[in-house]
Design a protein around this motif. Sequence first.
Motif: not given
Length: 74
Positions: A23-43
């Motif tokens: 959780x602590x690390x994965x929560x860093x990537x829980x943003x509304x930013x997208x990479x190539x149209x994919x949410x950052x968390x999924x990427x």
Amino acid sequence: MKETLKEQKLIVVSCLFLLLFNFPIISIFNLETQVAGIPLLFFYVFSLWIILIVVIYINVREVNKNQDNSQPDE
């Protein structure tokens, strides 16, 4: 000896990726930013998953290759 080294490497890799998926690390990537149209968390999750598979494959292949070379020809 080589079998225990392989097991030790796999345990270290598993612990490292367990921390990276925690959780602590994965929560860093829980943003509304997208990479190539994919949410950052999924990427992040799928990239880490692919990297984990490749690292384990390389580790197992390297040990198996070393075992094949160490056995005498019959």
